[in-house]
Structure formats: structure tokens, C-alpha cells
Motif scaffolding. Sequence first.
Motif, PDB file in Angstrom:
ATOM      1  N   ILE A 142     -23.598 -55.047  15.526  1.00  0.00           N
ATOM      2  CA  ILE A 142     -24.311 -53.783  15.303  1.00  0.00           C
ATOM      3  C   ILE A 142     -24.473 -53.534  13.804  1.00  0.00           C
ATOM      4  O   ILE A 142     -25.561 -53.204  13.331  1.00  0.00           O
ATOM      5  CB  ILE A 142     -23.580 -52.597  15.979  1.00  0.00           C
ATOM      6  CG1 ILE A 142     -23.722 -52.698  17.502  1.00  0.00           C
ATOM      7  CG2 ILE A 142     -24.120 -51.264  15.472  1.00  0.00           C
ATOM      8  CD1 ILE A 142     -22.862 -51.719  18.275  1.00  0.00           C
ATOM      9  N   MET A 146     -28.074 -53.329  11.955  1.00  0.00           N
ATOM     10  CA  MET A 146     -28.445 -52.093  11.263  1.00  0.00           C
ATOM     11  C   MET A 146     -28.759 -52.378   9.790  1.00  0.00           C
ATOM     12  O   MET A 146     -29.650 -51.768   9.223  1.00  0.00           O
ATOM     13  CB  MET A 146     -27.357 -51.038  11.406  1.00  0.00           C
ATOM     14  CG  MET A 146     -27.268 -50.503  12.818  1.00  0.00           C
ATOM     15  SD  MET A 146     -26.128 -49.145  12.978  1.00  0.00           S
ATOM     16  CE  MET A 146     -27.236 -47.801  12.624  1.00  0.00           C
ATOM     17  N   THR A 151     -33.204 -50.333  14.899  1.00  0.00           N
ATOM     18  CA  THR A 151     -32.687 -49.085  15.460  1.00  0.00           C
ATOM     19  C   THR A 151     -31.573 -49.389  16.453  1.00  0.00           C
ATOM     20  O   THR A 151     -31.472 -50.492  16.981  1.00  0.00           O
ATOM     21  CB  THR A 151     -33.797 -48.303  16.178  1.00  0.00           C
ATOM     22  OG1 THR A 151     -34.244 -49.056  17.306  1.00  0.00           O
ATOM     23  CG2 THR A 151     -34.966 -47.999  15.248  1.00  0.00           C
ATOM     24  N   MET A 152     -30.768 -48.376  16.718  1.00  0.00           N
ATOM     25  CA  MET A 152     -29.658 -48.553  17.652  1.00  0.00           C
ATOM     26  C   MET A 152     -30.164 -48.901  19.053  1.00  0.00           C
ATOM     27  O   MET A 152     -29.551 -49.715  19.750  1.00  0.00           O
ATOM     28  CB  MET A 152     -28.810 -47.266  17.681  1.00  0.00           C
ATOM     29  CG  MET A 152     -27.465 -47.448  18.268  1.00  0.00           C
ATOM     30  SD  MET A 152     -26.537 -48.662  17.314  1.00  0.00           S
ATOM     31  CE  MET A 152     -25.325 -49.116  18.506  1.00  0.00           C
ATOM     32  N   ASN A 153     -31.292 -48.342  19.443  1.00  0.00           N
ATOM     33  CA  ASN A 153     -31.870 -48.645  20.750  1.00  0.00           C
ATOM     34  C   ASN A 153     -32.243 -50.134  20.846  1.00  0.00           C
ATOM     35  O   ASN A 153     -31.964 -50.791  21.842  1.00  0.00           O
ATOM     36  CB  ASN A 153     -33.104 -47.758  20.980  1.00  0.00           C
ATOM     37  CG  ASN A 153     -33.635 -47.848  22.384  1.00  0.00           C
ATOM     38  OD1 ASN A 153     -32.905 -48.182  23.314  1.00  0.00           O
ATOM     39  ND2 ASN A 153     -34.910 -47.555  22.536  1.00  0.00           N
ATOM     40  N   ARG A 156     -29.013 -52.229  20.953  1.00  0.00           N
ATOM     41  CA  ARG A 156     -28.394 -52.158  22.287  1.00  0.00           C
ATOM     42  C   ARG A 156     -29.114 -53.084  23.275  1.00  0.00           C
ATOM     43  O   ARG A 156     -28.473 -53.769  24.056  1.00  0.00           O
ATOM     44  CB  ARG A 156     -28.411 -50.728  22.812  1.00  0.00           C
ATOM     45  CG  ARG A 156     -27.264 -49.935  22.346  1.00  0.00           C
ATOM     46  CD  ARG A 156     -26.038 -50.257  23.208  1.00  0.00           C
ATOM     47  NE  ARG A 156     -24.868 -49.905  22.479  1.00  0.00           N
ATOM     48  CZ  ARG A 156     -23.784 -50.658  22.354  1.00  0.00           C
ATOM     49  NH1 ARG A 156     -23.721 -51.835  22.908  1.00  0.00           N
ATOM     50  NH2 ARG A 156     -22.756 -50.259  21.694  1.00  0.00           N
TER      51      ARG A 156
END
Length: 170
Positions: A142, A146, A151-153, A156
Motif C-alpha cells: 500500500i 501510494m 488511489t486507495m480504491n 485495494r
Amino acid sequence: MRRQTPAYRQPKEISEEEALARLTKLCAGAEHCSGEMLEKMSRWGIDGETQARIMEYLTEHKYIDDERYSRAFVNDKVEYCRWGRRKIEQALYAKGIDRDTRNAALDAISDETFVEILRPLIAMKRKQTAASSEYEMTTKLIRFAMSRGFTMNQIRQCIDNAEEYQEDED
């Protein structure tokens, strides 16, 4: 006591004609944005009124077009550098590109494209990274993604479906 800058390092006075010639040559050779040109002229010690005249000439004659520059910049960073949207957006902001122009260029790249770029990066990073637990591995992945501007979406999607992607490659 401050030291004086040596004479050979002090900016030489540049005439409007010489500045225009240098900038048109520069812009004819590669894509540049208005922020870069303004920064150059400021370093050369050119006053604001002259800068405005030069910028008007460069934009009228299509030497500079921030929209064209943004599209090229975004495509290069996606294609060659494998950057995510946030990192590209930050780089364009640093170059003085306005929000609407940045967003228009970035919106041309779909979210799926960013996920397709990130998926092999995550897989490669997973192989190169040592971790004592899956939690630690996920945290490192992660942080890596980043730092590349994803993006975190998107992250994931790639981490949660990593097993499916690895099976497809085998």
C-alpha cells in the motif's frame, strides 16, 4: 557576512527579442507549459509587462498550449513512468497548470487503465519485498502504491485480487 555571487553566475540582461527567440526555439523542440516559460523569464530578469507580451505571442502562435502539454504529460507519465493519477496531478500542479486543464487531461485516462498499470507493479513489488506477515506485506505494498500516486480504491482492487491475477499469469 554574505558572499557576493561571482560575475560569471549573475544573470546577463536579456532583451525581449533574444528571450522570444530562445523560448520559441525551446518550444519548437519539445512540449512546454506556460509555467515553465514564466519561470525561465523570471530567472532571466525579464519584467512582468515584457513577460506578458512574450507569453501572448507564444500562445497565439501555438508554441505553448497548456491543454496540449497536459495531455502529453499525462500520457507520458502513465505510459513510461507508470504513475498514478494523484502523482501526475501533483506534478501538473507544481508546473502551474490550472485545475480544469489538469482534470480534463487526467479524466481522459480511465480508472481501469490505472488499475491495469498498478497490477503488475504490485505483483513485482510483492516478489521483491520481504515481510514477516501478510499484514506487513500488505502495508508495504500500500505504501509503495501510494508513493506512485494511486488511489486507495485502485490499490485495494489490485491487492485483494492479487491471487487471481497471479493465476492468470501462470
